[in-house]
Design a protein around this motif. Structure first.
Motif, mmCIF file in Angstrom:
data_model
loop_
_atom_site.group_PDB
_atom_site.id
_atom_site.type_symbol
_atom_site.label_atom_id
_atom_site.label_comp_id
_atom_site.label_asym_id
_atom_site.label_seq_id
_atom_site.Cartn_x
_atom_site.Cartn_y
_atom_site.Cartn_z
ATOM 1 N N LYS A 10 154.306 -7.930 0.062
ATOM 2 C CA LYS A 10 154.370 -6.229 -1.042
ATOM 3 C C LYS A 10 155.217 -5.615 0.173
ATOM 4 O O LYS A 10 156.281 -4.603 -0.031
ATOM 5 C CB LYS A 10 153.287 -6.456 -1.230
ATOM 6 N N ASP A 11 154.603 -5.418 1.250
ATOM 7 C CA ASP A 11 154.207 -4.470 2.402
ATOM 8 C C ASP A 11 153.828 -5.250 3.516
ATOM 9 O O ASP A 11 154.116 -6.510 3.329
ATOM 10 C CB ASP A 11 153.465 -3.541 2.183
ATOM 11 N N PRO A 63 152.055 -4.445 6.828
ATOM 12 C CA PRO A 63 151.706 -3.078 7.497
ATOM 13 C C PRO A 63 151.545 -3.857 9.158
ATOM 14 O O PRO A 63 151.338 -4.912 9.857
ATOM 15 C CB PRO A 63 149.683 -2.666 6.894
ATOM 16 N N GLU A 102 147.612 -0.512 -8.897
ATOM 17 C CA GLU A 102 146.612 0.079 -8.744
ATOM 18 C C GLU A 102 145.547 -0.672 -8.403
ATOM 19 O O GLU A 102 145.520 -2.587 -9.347
ATOM 20 C CB GLU A 102 145.675 0.765 -9.867
ATOM 21 N N TRP A 103 144.894 -0.990 -7.295
ATOM 22 C CA TRP A 103 144.192 -1.952 -6.720
ATOM 23 C C TRP A 103 142.303 -1.567 -7.742
ATOM 24 O O TRP A 103 141.761 -0.256 -7.893
ATOM 25 C CB TRP A 103 143.141 -1.658 -5.315
ATOM 26 N N ALA A 116 139.165 -1.707 -3.396
ATOM 27 C CA ALA A 116 139.926 -1.240 -2.407
ATOM 28 C C ALA A 116 138.523 -0.922 -1.355
ATOM 29 O O ALA A 116 138.219 0.018 -0.321
ATOM 30 C CB ALA A 116 139.607 -0.023 -3.051
ATOM 31 N N ALA A 163 138.361 -3.120 0.982
ATOM 32 C CA ALA A 163 138.850 -3.511 2.605
ATOM 33 C C ALA A 163 138.332 -1.845 3.505
ATOM 34 O O ALA A 163 139.400 -2.535 4.405
ATOM 35 C CB ALA A 163 140.579 -2.867 1.729
ATOM 36 N N LYS A 180 146.751 -9.152 -5.726
ATOM 37 C CA LYS A 180 146.125 -7.902 -5.596
ATOM 38 C C LYS A 180 145.238 -8.212 -4.438
ATOM 39 O O LYS A 180 145.429 -6.788 -3.325
ATOM 40 C CB LYS A 180 145.335 -7.423 -6.599
ATOM 41 N N HIS A 214 146.788 -8.446 -1.007
ATOM 42 C CA HIS A 214 148.006 -8.605 -0.442
ATOM 43 C C HIS A 214 147.150 -7.794 0.849
ATOM 44 O O HIS A 214 147.862 -7.955 2.021
ATOM 45 C CB HIS A 214 149.197 -8.505 -0.509
ATOM 46 N N CYS A 215 146.419 -6.361 -0.371
ATOM 47 C CA CYS A 215 146.176 -5.217 0.840
ATOM 48 C C CYS A 215 145.005 -6.171 1.954
ATOM 49 O O CYS A 215 145.111 -5.089 3.096
ATOM 50 C CB CYS A 215 145.398 -4.584 -0.751
ATOM 51 N N ASN A 232 146.275 -7.325 4.609
ATOM 52 C CA ASN A 232 146.677 -7.381 5.463
ATOM 53 C C ASN A 232 147.220 -5.871 5.927
ATOM 54 O O ASN A 232 146.969 -6.615 7.064
ATOM 55 C CB ASN A 232 148.299 -6.968 5.215
ATOM 56 N N ASP A 233 146.478 -4.570 5.925
ATOM 57 C CA ASP A 233 145.986 -4.324 6.740
ATOM 58 C C ASP A 233 145.376 -4.569 8.264
ATOM 59 O O ASP A 233 144.990 -4.199 8.720
ATOM 60 C CB ASP A 233 145.302 -2.816 6.071
#
Length: 730
Positions: A193-194, A196, A213-214, A219, A222, A269, A271-272, A274-275
């Motif tokens: 999706k993105d 980073p 929304e996560w 959140a 992370a 969800k 994939h967040c 990746n940060d």
């Protein structure tokens, strides 16, 4: 009928007293009748040419989509039907119908008193490995002072057993996935999706996600992971009841906290992460990350940067075992609980035993990372070369990409080679068709090939080629459910294989594609003087222009020039094969000599020599065999060598005269006479001054050719005379 029977059990004879049911049924019947009256195919295209018809269809279609969206929302079916194309809308409606019918069936069973138990029923099996002797007993199991984590059950480690934990009524997690599984043979497309921490921008067309929304807990996790410079990660995978495999669980441990993430529920969800996972300043510690990297890409769209693999570090330290259980025992003095290695990680809710087992995999991994890093520095006497090699190997693992399994014409050959069987053409045909059938069914039903038909059963069917269906079932023990359902198709494959010839006919176009046989290695005398292992000139890709310790071998190097002069193309000084009339000076502009400057000699092959000498030899033989009363050629008794040479010379003159008369005269045009005269020019040597006189020339005439013949004969006679004189002296 089932709906009316259920109502009748509650006191109603039919659905007539139920006003809601009657109203719905009448509306459905009327809607079906009206939909059948709509134009189709060619008539539809004709009606669409009218503007009023187009507006009516568009408005009615919008209303229907709005009603369907409300129904899906009421039935808690995820997905926005208005933002999809026609094919995706149809797939969503089909999935919604399945869900609604499942709810109806559950309600009817509840009304009839046959309520199915929706809870998962655990099924556990234990296997105790056989021990061949007392020396092979795990001694650490008998030591009471061995430290174990608090969350590990001590009684469970009393015996080295392997426990298979599965469950009944497990709902397939693939049904809840928002992204449809693509089991086709098309290449894998990343769903990232993105991007980073990217050095290059993301060049993939992204789709807008409906739920952006996560969850609040995700959140917070992370944000907590971003505070650490090292994290430990591990995955739990399931591959038996799905074609490509499913990542079921993720464990992440920091210096203070252990996280267990349900990747089935949060699949779209995560994939967040990746940060953190692509941040080069955060070290990700894995053990054996070769498959984990591919699973993260395929299921979670997560990629890794800055990895440290403890499995590669164990290789660099030359440990006798490379498993995580050995590292736990070696560094932490903890006996790992590996009884649930074969557990089904799709079970939800996750049992406590599996949670503890998953937590143990990453809980001690950061401590092992610190200790192994120091051990790598000590092994290199304080240098970092061994540590850098481990990091380089871990970086190569991060570069791996996931590739979907693709069916090819030779896919079945891998199973055949590993079986070490010898099949004829009929058996090979059956094996190939069974493999293709198994792959097709596994992709369609999203099951593993081992669940559809295991390899040993497929090889047994291809080997025996049973005539009857019962023979196919006899080759399978236990019989897979898919084999029972497709028994007729399997029987047709076997019958078709039995119709094939025993030996395969090789076509001409297949001969060109035959593989070149592997070269047979000959015995090499290692002690021989001719053996040179560094001589690679026999290889096809040998190169002698590579840099060496003495310097660069290229043209720009400062090496001393070679003593061998360069090769120069030169014309021959003497020619006997090609006539000079066929050569032109313009064609040899880059040569040192022109064809007109080349001295031409007449060449006589040995057979021509034999034909010229043969009459003389025959005459000599005839004279020797002549009868005493006949006249013979007078031969002087005191004939010397000079007289004999003179007589042989006269004979050759007679033969050459006959040969010259029989040869046709060459036709020379007047315009070509001048270059021919130049070619036949002879330089005569002055007897007194011992120099060449270039002014005296002999004009070319028809007599030049007999003169050349005569000079050639004279040379032959002179050679024969020398040979005879030498033989006389001996």
């Amino acid at each position: 009928m089932q709906f009316s029977r259920g109502i009748g059990n509650h006191g109603y004879e039919s659905y007539e007293p139920c006003g809601v049911g009657a109203t719905c049924t009448d509306a459905l019947v009327q809607s079906t009748q009206l939909s059948n009256k709509l134009p189709s195919k060619d008539n539809w295209e004709y009606y669409m040419t009218f503007t009023s018809f187009q507006k009516t269809m568009k408005s009615e279609g919008t209303k229907i989509l709005h009603i369907v969206a409300k129904i899906l929302s009421n039935q808690k079916v995820k997905g926005n039907i208005s933002q999809r194309d026609v094919d995706e809308q149809l797939d969503l409606v089909v999935d919604a119908n399945d869900t609604i019918l499942e709810h109806v069936a559950n309600n009817l069973d509840e009304m009839d008193g046959i309520r199915r138990n929706p809870e998962v029923e655990l099924v556990e099996a234990s296997i105790a490995p056989t021990i061949s002797g007392s020396w092979n007993v795990n001694k650490q199991m008998m030591v009471p002072n061995v430290h174990r984590p608090n969350h590990v059950n001590r009684s469970s480690t009393a015996a080295p057993t392997v426990r298979l934990l599965t469950a009944k009524n497990i709902e397939r997690p693939q049904v809840k996935f928002k992204d449809r599984l693509d089991n086709s043979s098309t290449p894998f497309e990343p769903r990232i999706k993105d991007k980073p921490n990217a050095l290059k921008p993301l060049s993939i067309l992204l789709e807008m996600s409906e739920d952006g929304e996560w969850p609040e807990e995700l959140a917070d996790m992370a944000a907590d992971l971003a505070r650490y410079s090292e994290i430990a990660v591990d995955l739990e995978h399931h591959s038996y009841r799905t074609f490509q495999g499913i990542t079921c669980l993720m464990q992440i441990s920091t210096r203070d906290t252990d996280y267990i993430i349900d990747t089935l529920e949060l699949r779209d969800k995560l994939h967040c992460l990746n940060d953190v996972f692509t941040n080069p300043s955060v070290v990700k510690v894995f053990h054996g990350a070769d498959h984990d990297v591919e699973w993260l890409q395929r299921d979670l769209s997560v990629y890794l940067v800055n990895l440290f693999d403890t499995h590669q570090a164990a290789k660099a330290l030359d440990f006798p075992q490379l498993s995580l259980a050995y590292l736990l025992q070696h560094y932490c003095k903890v006996t790992a609980n590996k009884q649930y290695q074969l557990a089904d990680w799709r079970i939800r809710p996750l049992p406590k035993e599996l949670r503890n087992y998953a937590r143990e995999d990453t809980h001690y991994l950061l401590y092992i990372y610190d200790t192994m890093k120091n051990a790598l520095l000590d092994a290199a006497n304080g240098n970092t070369n061994i540590l850098e090699s481990v990091l380089q190997q871990s970086t190569e693992i991060c570069k791996k990409r996931y590739w979907k399994p693709i069916l090819t014409e030779d896919s079945h050959m891998g199973v055949y080679r590993r079986s070490k069987k010898l099949f004829d053409n009929q058996q090979m045909f059956a094996l190939k068709e069974l493999y293709r059938w198994r792959d097709k069914v596994a992709r369609e039903e999203d099951e593993s090939i081992g669940f559809i038909l295991p390899n040993h059963m497929m090889l047994q069917i291809a080997d025996t080629l049973p005539r009857e269906m019962q023979g196919i079932l006899a080759c399978c023990n236990p019989i897979p459910t898919t084999v029972r359902k497709n028994l007729v198709n399997l029987h047709q494959i076997v019958l078709k294989a039995r119709e094939q010839p025993l030996t395969k006919l090789v076509l001409e176009e297949e001969i060109s594609r035959v593989r070149v046989p592997a070269p047979s290695w000959q015995k090499i005398n290692l002690d021989g003087a001719l053996h040179c292992p560094h001589d690679l000139s026999r290889l096809g890709d040998f190169r002698d222009d590579l840099p060496t310790l003495m310097g660069d071998t290229s043209a720009s190097s400062n090496r001393a020039p070679s003593r061998t002069p360069p090769l120069v193309q030169q014309a021959p000084f003497v020619t006997v094969f090609q006539p000079l009339e066929a050569q032109q000076d313009d064609d040899y502009s880059d040569l040192t000599m022109k064809p007109s400057e080349v001295k031409q000699l007449t060449f006589v092959c040995p057979y021509e020599r034999y034909k010229l000498v043969r009459p003389y030899v025959d005459a000599q033989n005839a004279s020797e065999q002549q009868a005493p009363g006949q006249d013979s050629v007078p031969v002087e008794e005191d004939e010397g060598d000079e007289d004999r040479i003179r007589r042989i010379r006269d004979h050759f003159f007679k033969v050459s005269a006959v040969a010259v008369k029989s040869e046709p005269k060459p036709v020379v045009k007047e315009e070509n006479m001048e270059p021919l005269r130049k070619q036949l020019t002879k330089k005569r040597k002055h007897p007194e001054t011992d120099t060449y006189n270039e002014e005296e020339e002999e004009p070319a005439s028809s007599v030049s050719q007999p003169r050349q013949k005569q000079s050639r004969i004279e040379e032959l006679v002179e050679t024969d005379s020398k040979a005879s004189s030498k033989s006389a002296e001996m």
